[in-house]
Design a protein around this motif. Structure first.
Motif, short mmCIF file in Angstrom:
data_model
loop_
_atom_site.label_atom_id
_atom_site.label_comp_id
_atom_site.label_asym_id
_atom_site.label_seq_id
_atom_site.Cartn_x
_atom_site.Cartn_y
_atom_site.Cartn_z
N ASP A 198 -2.73 10.69 -6.83
CA ASP A 198 -4.14 11.05 -6.71
C ASP A 198 -4.91 10.16 -5.73
N LEU A 199 -4.25 9.14 -5.21
CA LEU A 199 -4.88 8.25 -4.24
C LEU A 199 -4.89 8.94 -2.88
N VAL A 200 -6.08 9.20 -2.34
CA VAL A 200 -6.17 10.04 -1.14
C VAL A 200 -6.43 9.26 0.15
N ASP A 201 -6.97 8.05 0.04
CA ASP A 201 -7.23 7.28 1.26
C ASP A 201 -7.24 5.79 0.95
N VAL A 202 -7.39 5.00 2.01
CA VAL A 202 -7.41 3.54 1.86
C VAL A 202 -8.28 2.94 2.96
N GLN A 203 -8.94 1.84 2.63
CA GLN A 203 -9.69 1.08 3.63
C GLN A 203 -8.73 0.07 4.26
N GLN B 105 0.83 -1.20 0.00
CA GLN B 105 0.00 0.00 0.00
C GLN B 105 0.86 1.25 0.00
N SER B 106 1.98 1.22 0.69
CA SER B 106 2.90 2.36 0.68
C SER B 106 3.39 2.64 -0.74
N PHE C 291 -2.17 7.05 6.95
CA PHE C 291 -1.56 5.75 6.64
C PHE C 291 -0.04 5.84 6.74
N ILE C 292 0.53 6.89 6.20
CA ILE C 292 1.99 7.06 6.26
C ILE C 292 2.46 7.12 7.71
N VAL D 271 -11.53 0.53 8.69
CA VAL D 271 -11.58 1.98 8.85
C VAL D 271 -10.99 2.64 7.61
N THR D 272 -11.30 3.90 7.44
CA THR D 272 -10.72 4.68 6.34
C THR D 272 -9.56 5.51 6.86
N LEU D 273 -8.41 5.36 6.23
CA LEU D 273 -7.23 6.14 6.59
C LEU D 273 -6.85 7.04 5.43
#
Length: 204
Positions: A144-149, A135-136, A165-166, A158-160
Motif C-alpha cells: 500500500d506504500l505508493v511513494d517516498v520522499q 526502502q526497496s 523509485f524502482i 523530491v517525491t518518487l
C-alpha cells in the motif's frame, strides 16, 4: 568499512621522512599525532616542534608510493618524488596500480549517478546504498506504500512514486556495475602488461 590515509612525518629542516604510517582499511581507528609520537621511536626521540606532518587521503598517490623514493619540501610541504630510477619490480608496480584502480572505482561509485528516468542526480555512497536497499524492502513489504520522499543532489527532496523509485534503483545498480566492469577491464590490462611503461599508461 573505514578508510584511513597515510600520515607522513618529516623533518621540518631537511624534509627527510621520519615515519610513513601507510594506509589502513577495515575496522581501524585513526590515531592522533600525540599517539603517533608515543608509538613510533623515530618520533618519540624528537622535539615535536621540529617535525611536520602531511595527512593524505586514502588511495592518494598509492601507485607512486609503491614505486618511488620521496621526500618532503619543507617550504611548500609537498612531496618531491625521485622518479628515476623506479625502485620497485614490475609485480609490485602492478599491485600498486590495481590498488589505485580499486580506490578510483569506489570513488566513482560513491560519486553517484544521474537517473535517465527522472533527470535527478543521486548520491551513492555506502550509506546511500543501504538506504536504497532499505526502502526497496519497505516497498516489497508494504504494497500500500505508493511513494517516498527522497533527497537528490540537484533538486533537494523530491517525491518518487513506487515505480519511479524502482526504476531509480535499477539505474543505481547499472551505475555500480558499470564502474565495477570498468575496474575489471583495467585490472586485466594491468595483469597482462609486460613492462612498467605499459602499467603507467593505464589510468582510470
Amino acid at each position: 568499512m573505514k578508510y584511513i590515509g597515510r600520515k607522513i612525518y618529516f623533518d621540518k629542516l631537511t624534509g627527510n621522512v621520519l615515519v610513513d604510517t601507510g594506509e589502513r582499511a577495515g575496522f581501524v581507528i585513526e590515531t592522533t599525532q600525540e599517539q603517533d609520537f608515543q608509538a613510533y621511536a623515530a618520533l618519540s626521540e624528537r622535539n615535536s616542534e621540529s617535525v611536520g606532518c602531511l595527512q593524505l587521503e586514502y588511495g592518494q598517490d598509492s601507485d607512486k608510493f609503491a614505486q618511488y623514493r620521496y621526500r618532503v619540501d619543507p617550504d611548500t610541504q609537498s612531496i618531491i618524488w625521485d622518479l628515476t630510477p623506479p625502485t620497485a619490480p614490475l609485480e609490485q608496480v602492478k599491485t600498486a596500480k590495481i590498488i589505485f584502480l580499486n580506490n578510483e572505482c569506489f570513488k566513482a561509485i560513491y560519486a553517484g549517478f544521474t537517473s535517465a528516468s527522472t533527470g535527478h542526480t543521486f548520491r551513492f555512497n555506502e550509506e546511500d546504498q543501504a538506504n536504497f536497499n532499505q526502502q526497496s524492502t519497505l516497498f516489497l513489504l508494504k504494497p500500500d506504500l505508493v511513494d517516498v520522499q527522497w533527497k537528490t543532489e540537484d533538486a533537494g527532496i523530491v517525491t518518487l512514486t513506487r515505480d519511479q523509485f524502482i526504476e531509480v534503483v535499477f539505474e543505481a545498480g547499472q551505475h555500480k556495475q558499470q564502474q565495477i566492469g570498468k575496474y575489471w577491464a583495467l585490472k586485466a590490462q594491468v595483469e597482462a602488461a609486460t613492462t612498467k611503461e605499459e602499467v603507467d599508461a593505464i589510468s582510470w
